[in-house]
Design a protein around this motif. Structure first.
Motif, PDB file in Angstrom:
ATOM      1  N   LEU A 189      41.334  31.430  36.530  1.00 50.79           N
ATOM      2  CA  LEU A 189      42.694  30.944  36.725  1.00 50.79           C
ATOM      3  C   LEU A 189      42.900  29.594  36.051  1.00 50.79           C
ATOM      4  O   LEU A 189      43.950  29.326  35.457  1.00 50.79           O
ATOM      5  N   ARG A 216      45.171  35.957  33.597  1.00 51.92           N
ATOM      6  CA  ARG A 216      46.096  36.563  34.561  1.00 51.92           C
ATOM      7  C   ARG A 216      45.283  37.441  35.510  1.00 51.92           C
ATOM      8  O   ARG A 216      44.507  38.298  35.069  1.00 51.92           O
ATOM      9  N   ASP A 233      48.455  30.963  45.613  1.00 53.29           N
ATOM     10  CA  ASP A 233      47.745  31.535  44.463  1.00 53.29           C
ATOM     11  C   ASP A 233      47.428  33.005  44.698  1.00 53.29           C
ATOM     12  O   ASP A 233      47.687  33.859  43.845  1.00 53.29           O
ATOM     13  N   MET A 270      48.761  36.695  43.148  1.00 56.93           N
ATOM     14  CA  MET A 270      47.867  37.705  42.577  1.00 56.93           C
ATOM     15  C   MET A 270      48.248  39.093  43.079  1.00 56.93           C
ATOM     16  O   MET A 270      48.214  40.075  42.327  1.00 56.93           O
TER      17      MET A 270
END
Length: 485
Positions: free
Chosen positions: A325, A330, A372, A376
Motif C-alpha cells: 500500500l 491496489r 484502509d 480494500m
C-alpha cells in the motif's frame, strides 16, 4: 429474485466512502433503475413515486462488501481439515470437490450466496472450478449466480500444465504412494485448444448477462501451472472482450522456487515479460514477493487480493500488504474458499487485515487503519471486478449495491465511531437489508431472493454423497498429508 424497485432510504447513518470519506449522521438515498439517484438529507419524493420507502433510523448504511477471491466448489467443505500444509490441503480438496453433479455445483454456489448475502457481501469473484471443467459445469454454477442476485465475476479457472507445487519434490515419497497419486490425480491438464473452446463459449453465453451483473474472467489456476501460450491467450482474450484476469499468485514458498527454476526470474517478472501485469489482473495471495516484484505490481496497476485468514490457517505466509500500500499497489480483500477459511464472512477478513501486521511494526502511523481495510473490501474489490466508478461507494450515479446493518446489537451500543465499530466489532450478523442493482435480496435478516431453506436442506447431505464417490482420492489424501512438510 425480486424486480428492480424504486427505493427511498430515509434517516440512515451512512458511511459513504466517497472521495471525502463523508459520514452522514442522517442521510436519505434515492434509488431508481438500479442506480443511486441522490444522496442527501430530507430528499423529497419524486412526483409520482410509488416505490418502497425504508425507514433506516437506527441502521448503518454502507456500500456492499466485495469478496474478491473465493471458490464456490469449496462452499460445503468448512470444518474439513486442520493443521494441513498447502499441498496436503490441495489433495484433500480434490477428494471433497471432484466429480460433482450439476445440481451439487448449483447448490454449493447457492450455499455460499446465503452466507455472504446474510453478512452483507454483494459481489464476488468466484475462482471456479477446482479441476478441468466442461460447459455443463459452467452453466450450472452460472445459473446459481444468476439466481442468487449477487454481482459475480466467474474466474474461469484452468491450467494446461501440471500442479508442480503439490507434487513430490525429492525422494521423500514411497513409490507406491507416488504411483497411486499418478493413477488417481483428478487434476488433468486441459489442452489449450480445449481451454479456448470452453472459455469462448462461456463468454458468449454468460458474459454481460443480467444487465452486466454477471461476468466471465479468464482465470489461470496459478501462472506457473500454465504455459506461456495460455497466459498470452488470457491476456489477449481479456483485452478483446474487456474482461478481468484472475489468478492465484505466489501463495506458497515452493511456488517462488518453481518459478525461478522454470523462468530464471520471479513469477511477477515473467508476467511482466508476457505483458500480463496490469489493471485487468487481480492476484490472490501474492505472499512470496520481493521489493522489485512490489514495484512492478504498483507501476502496472495490478491488483493484489489479500486473504489473511486463509494464509494463516494453512501457514503459507503473510503478504506484505503495508509495504504494498505504501508503494501504491491496489489491494482488494477476499475470504478464499471455505476449506481454508471455514466461513465466507468478509468482516472477519477485514478485522484480521487491519491487525495482522501491527505486532511487527513499532511505528503506529504505518499500521493499516479501519478505513484502509474497508476501502480494500469496497473500492479495492470494485477495481478487481473492473467496476471502478460504478460500485464501492454511496454516491450519485453509482449502482445501488447497498447494505443496511441494524444497530441494535450489543457491539453497537453505545455508538462511538461507526467506521471503527464496523471493522473491529461487527461480525456480519447485523446485516438487515441487502440491495444489489436496486433489488432487495435480504430483508429483515432473511434471504428473500430465493428459497434459502430448501438449498440448506439439500446441502446437509451433499458432502456424504461426494465422499462416497471419491473414496479412493480421500484415502490417498489422508496418506499424502504425512509426507508433505
Amino acid at each position: 429474485m425480486g424486480l428492480i424497485e424504486d427505493i427511498l432510504i430515509r434517516n440512515a447513518l451512512a458511511i459513504t466512502l466517497d472521495s471525502e470519506n463523508t459520514i452522514h449522521q442522517s442521510a436519505d438515498v434515492l434509488i431508481s433503475g438500479g442506480e443511486i439517484i441522490d444522496v442527501g438529507q430530507s430528499i423529497a419524493r419524486p412526483p409520482g413515486f410509488t416505490g418502497r420507502v425504508i425507514d433506516a433510523h437506527g441502521m448503518l448504511l454502507i456500500p456492499g462488501l466485495i469478496n474478491a477471491h473465493t471458490h464456490s466448489p469449496a462452499n460445503h467443505t468448512h470444518g474439513s481439515g486442520d493443521r494441513q500444509s498447502h499441498p496436503a490441503f490441495m489433495w484433500m480438496s480434490q477428494a471433497l470437490t471432484s466429480g460433482r453433479t450439476s445440481r451439487e455445483i448449483y447448490v454449493g454456489a447457492m450455499l455460499g450466496a446465503i452466507q455472504m448475502l446474510m453478512s452483507g457481501t454483494t459481489a464476488i469473484i468466484d475462482h471456479f472450478p477446482g479441476q478441468a471443467c466442461t460447459s455443463d459445469e459452467i452453466n450450472a454454477v452460472m445459473a446459481a449466480h444468476r439466481d442468487s442476485g449477487m454481482r459475480t465475476a466467474l474466474g474461469l479457472r484452468f491450467y494446461d500444465d501440471e500442479f508442480g507445487d503439490i507434487l513430490p519434490r525429492g525422494n521423500s515419497f514411497p513409490k507406491d504412494v507416488v504411483a497411486e497419486m499418478q493413477r488417481l490425480n483428478p487434476l488433468r491438464p486441459m489442452p489449450l485448444d480445449e481451454v479456448r473452446a470452453v472459455m469462448e463459449q462461456a463468454i458468449d453465453q454468460w458474459d454481460g448477462t443480467e444487465a452486466g451483473r454477471l461476468r466471465i474472467f479468464p482465470a489461470p489456476s496459478n501462472p506457473e501451472r500454465c504455459s506461456d501460450e495460455a497466459l498470452v491467450f488470457c491476456r489477449d482474450l481479456a483485452a478483446k472482450h474487456d474482461l478481468g484476469i484472475h489468478t492465484h499468485l505466489l501463495e506458497s514458498k515452493v511456488q517462488s522456487v518453481i518459478a525461478q527454476e522454470k523462468y530464471g526470474c520471479t513469477m511477477v517478472e515473467q508476467l511482466r515479460r508476457l505483458d500480463v501485469l496490469g489493471p485487468r489482473l487481480s492476484c490472490a495471495h501474492t505472499i512470496w514477493v520481493d521489493e522489485n516484484d512490489i514495484d512492478l505490481l504498483a507501476d502496472t496497476g495490478t491488483i493484489v487480493v489479500h486473504n489473511p485468514e486463509s494464509n494463516m490457517k494453512i501457514g503459507t505466509g503473510t503478504a506484505p500488504i503495508p509495504r504494498m500500500l505504501e508503494r501504491g499497489v491496489r489491494v482488494a480483500l477476499g475470504t478464499d474458499g471455505a476449506g481454508t477459511n471455514d466461513n465466507l464472512i468478509l468482516q472477519e477478513s477485514l478485522r484480521l487485515a487491519a491487525m495482522l501486521h501491527r505486532p511487527q511494526e513499532p511505528d503506529r502511523s504505518r499500521w493499516l487503519s479501519a478505513q484502509d481495510v474497508l476501502r480494500m473490501a469496497t473500492e479495492g474489490g470494485a477495481n478487481a471486478l473492473l467496476e471502478q466508478g460504478r460500485i464501492g461507494s454511496i454516491e450519485t450515479g453509482k449502482r445501488a449495491d447497498l447494505v443496511l446493518y441494524s444497530l441494535d446489537a450489543p457491539w453497537w451500543v453505545p455508538m462511538n465511531d461507526p467506521l471503527n465499530q464496523f471493522v473491529f466489532a461487527e461480525n456480519g450478523s447485523s446485516a438487515d437489508t441487502v440491495i444489489v442493482e436496486g433489488r432487495i435480496l435480504v430483508e429483515d435478516r432473511q434471504v428473500v431472493a430465493f428459497d434459502a431453506d430448501s438449498i440448506l436442506a439439500e446441502g446437509r447431505t451433499m458432502m456424504q454423497e461426494i465422499l462416497k464417490r471419491n473414496a479412493g482420492i480421500y484415502s490417498l489424501a489422508q496418506k499424502i498429508g504425512d509426507f508433505f512438510p
